[in-house]
Design an enzyme around this catalytic site. Structure first.
Site, mmCIF file in Angstrom:
data_model
loop_
_atom_site.group_PDB
_atom_site.id
_atom_site.type_symbol
_atom_site.label_atom_id
_atom_site.label_comp_id
_atom_site.label_asym_id
_atom_site.label_seq_id
_atom_site.Cartn_x
_atom_site.Cartn_y
_atom_site.Cartn_z
ATOM 1 N N TYR A 103 0.822 -1.219 0.000
ATOM 2 C CA TYR A 103 0.000 0.000 0.000
ATOM 3 C C TYR A 103 0.857 1.271 0.000
ATOM 4 O O TYR A 103 0.702 2.136 -0.869
ATOM 5 C CB TYR A 103 -0.954 -0.008 1.195
ATOM 6 C CG TYR A 103 -2.002 1.092 1.134
ATOM 7 C CD1 TYR A 103 -3.060 1.026 0.241
ATOM 8 C CD2 TYR A 103 -1.918 2.209 1.960
ATOM 9 C CE1 TYR A 103 -4.019 2.044 0.179
ATOM 10 C CE2 TYR A 103 -2.861 3.222 1.910
ATOM 11 C CZ TYR A 103 -3.917 3.127 1.020
ATOM 12 O OH TYR A 103 -4.861 4.135 0.957
ATOM 13 N N LYS A 130 1.401 4.045 -3.054
ATOM 14 C CA LYS A 130 0.991 5.447 -2.926
ATOM 15 C C LYS A 130 2.180 6.392 -3.073
ATOM 16 O O LYS A 130 2.043 7.491 -3.620
ATOM 17 C CB LYS A 130 0.279 5.672 -1.591
ATOM 18 C CG LYS A 130 -1.057 4.919 -1.482
ATOM 19 C CD LYS A 130 -2.047 5.384 -2.546
ATOM 20 C CE LYS A 130 -3.437 4.837 -2.327
ATOM 21 N NZ LYS A 130 -4.418 5.336 -3.306
HETATM 22 N N1 LIG Z 1 -10.349 6.063 3.576
HETATM 23 C C1 LIG Z 1 -9.184 6.538 3.919
HETATM 24 O O1 LIG Z 1 -8.922 6.798 5.096
HETATM 25 C C2 LIG Z 1 -8.139 6.838 2.858
HETATM 26 C C3 LIG Z 1 -6.962 7.469 3.276
HETATM 27 C C4 LIG Z 1 -5.984 7.754 2.340
HETATM 28 C C5 LIG Z 1 -6.183 7.415 1.003
HETATM 29 N N2 LIG Z 1 -7.334 6.791 0.602
HETATM 30 C C6 LIG Z 1 -7.463 6.473 -0.815
HETATM 31 O O2 LIG Z 1 -8.653 7.055 -1.321
HETATM 32 C C7 LIG Z 1 -9.148 6.258 -2.404
HETATM 33 C C8 LIG Z 1 -10.606 5.894 -2.151
HETATM 34 O O3 LIG Z 1 -10.675 5.159 -0.959
HETATM 35 P P1 LIG Z 1 -12.035 4.909 -0.140
HETATM 36 O O4 LIG Z 1 -11.674 4.981 1.287
HETATM 37 O O5 LIG Z 1 -13.116 5.754 -0.680
HETATM 38 O O6 LIG Z 1 -12.251 3.364 -0.498
HETATM 39 P P2 LIG Z 1 -13.578 2.509 -0.803
HETATM 40 O O7 LIG Z 1 -13.180 1.088 -0.612
HETATM 41 O O8 LIG Z 1 -14.749 3.043 -0.033
HETATM 42 O O9 LIG Z 1 -13.826 2.801 -2.352
HETATM 43 C C9 LIG Z 1 -12.919 2.368 -3.332
HETATM 44 C C10 LIG Z 1 -13.691 2.125 -4.615
HETATM 45 O O10 LIG Z 1 -12.725 1.761 -5.626
HETATM 46 C C11 LIG Z 1 -13.252 0.659 -6.348
HETATM 47 N N3 LIG Z 1 -12.170 -0.126 -6.938
HETATM 48 C C12 LIG Z 1 -11.289 -0.938 -6.297
HETATM 49 N N4 LIG Z 1 -10.480 -1.518 -7.177
HETATM 50 C C13 LIG Z 1 -10.837 -1.077 -8.410
HETATM 51 C C14 LIG Z 1 -10.392 -1.331 -9.727
HETATM 52 N N5 LIG Z 1 -9.404 -2.199 -9.967
HETATM 53 N N6 LIG Z 1 -10.994 -0.681 -10.755
HETATM 54 C C15 LIG Z 1 -12.011 0.173 -10.531
HETATM 55 N N7 LIG Z 1 -12.497 0.429 -9.306
HETATM 56 C C16 LIG Z 1 -11.913 -0.181 -8.256
HETATM 57 C C17 LIG Z 1 -14.063 -0.146 -5.342
HETATM 58 O O11 LIG Z 1 -15.011 -0.986 -6.004
HETATM 59 C C18 LIG Z 1 -14.704 0.964 -4.521
HETATM 60 O O12 LIG Z 1 -15.955 1.348 -5.052
HETATM 61 C C19 LIG Z 1 -8.230 5.034 -2.497
HETATM 62 O O13 LIG Z 1 -7.251 5.278 -3.499
HETATM 63 C C20 LIG Z 1 -7.587 4.987 -1.118
HETATM 64 O O14 LIG Z 1 -6.340 4.337 -1.141
HETATM 65 C C21 LIG Z 1 -8.317 6.497 1.519
#
Ligand SMILES: NC(=O)c1ccc[n+]([C@@H]2O[C@H](COP(=O)([O-])OP(=O)(O)OC[C@H]3O[C@@H](n4cnc5c(N)ncnc54)[C@H](O)[C@@H]3O)[C@@H](O)[C@H]2O)c1
Length: 273
Positions: A163, A167
């Site tokens: 991860y 990133k």
């Molecule tokens: N939630 C947090 O605290 C957090 C913190 C830092 C970064 N992020 C980043 O933010 C982004 C969104 O995260 P989130 O928390 O909303 O996650 P989430 O799991 O709620 O949503 C992620 C979405 O991406 C889709 N997805 C996964 N793999 C895929 C693929 N191969 N092709 C197309 N779609 C795909 C999933 O189906 C899902 O709908 C991610 O890149 C995550 O790494 C999240």
């Protein structure tokens, strides 16, 4: 004279915007805010039904939304999605590379398959999308790519396999895109979200006291919401950020500034009333 500062300030009205991972969490919030700003939004997600459900909600609210199933780690799927977006909505001027996943694993035991799967979605997926949409981003003019990274790009997130590496790669790829495509009139910027409550992290918050413990590690003393990231994403998508290129916005409520405050120092750690 009273000045009205509405969504028009963002100059996104009528703009075609594609958001990956728009079926859930941060991506769904970004899509909703883009639609509220008058953009025509394409929602791409591996889970086509989830994207369709979000799109329906946006349309019920008066927005323009087009959902399609797309796996960002598969080049053919991404190419097909880019073609369909152009056909349905016209040239796409904003790409939000948000799809991502997390697979728990320590570095001494993560399998090569798991390691590669996370890199394929979180890092390579963003490159594939940027490349597939580039001609449209250029044709639309003032094209903007927003790449969602993480504070895990800046600090190792332990026991999370590839991860952090994925990133950290996003940040450098985002800057490299800025350097290579800036001369073509395109911008590429990244967001590093801190701790945001989404389905990806929802399970943690079920534990009593967990949220308060997380909030205490944050200068703003609260956990972030998807809207906090959507607000930053809309600014980077908008021509209002027109001279930002290759930049990174850390959107974490000040968590990244907290290290010295978290070091036990008798008499210095009290929170002001
Ligand atoms: N939630 C947090 O605290 C957090 C913190 C830092 C970064 N992020 C980043 O933010 C982004 C969104 O995260 P989130 O928390 O909303 O996650 P989430 O799991 O709620 O949503 C992620 C979405 O991406 C889709 N997805 C996964 N793999 C895929 C693929 N191969 N092709 C197309 N779609 C795909 C999933 O189906 C899902 O709908 C991610 O890149 C995550 O790494 C999240």
């Amino acid at each position: 004279m009273t000045m009205q500062v509405g969504n028009g300030w963002l100059q996104l009205e009528g703009r075609v915007c594609a958001v990956t991972g728009a079926g859930s969490g941060i991506g769904a919030a970004i899509a909703a805010e883009l639609a509220a700003a008058g953009a025509r939004v394409a929602l791409l997600d591996r889970d086509g039904a989830a994207a369709a459900q979000v799109a329906r909600r946006l349309e019920e609210g008066g927005g323009t939304a087009f959902a399609l199933e797309c796996d960002v780690s598969r080049e053919a799927s991404v190419q097909d999605a880019a073609r369909r977006v152009r056909h349905e909505l016209g040239d796409c001027g904003v790409l939000v590379n948000n799809a991502g996943m997390l697979r728990p694993a320590a570095l001494d035991s993560v399998t090569v398959e798991e390691w590669n799967a996370v890199l394929a979605v979180n890092l390579t997926g963003q490159l594939l999308c940027a490349r597939a949409f580039r001609p449209q981003l250029q044709a639309a003019g003032q094209g903007s790519i927003v790449n969602v990274a993480s504070i895990a790009a800046l600090h190792p997130q332990t026991r999370s396999g590839a991860y952090s590496a994925s990133k950290a790669g996003v940040l450098l790829m985002s800057r490299q895109l800025a350097a290579e495509w800036g001369p073509l009139g395109l911008r590429s910027n990244a967001i590093c979200p801190g701790m945001i409550r989404t389905p990806l992290s929802a399970k943690f918050y079920e534990e009593p006291g967990f949220e308060a413990r997380r909030a205490a590690l944050t200068a703003s003393r609260r956990v972030g919401e998807p809207l906090d990231i959507a607000n930053a994403a809309l600014f980077l998508a908008s021509p209002r950020s027109g001279y930002l290129n290759g930049a990174e916005l850390v959107v974490d409520g000040g968590m990244d500034t907290m290290l010295m405050d978290l070091v036990p120092r008798p008499g210095f750690n009290a929170t002001p009333a």
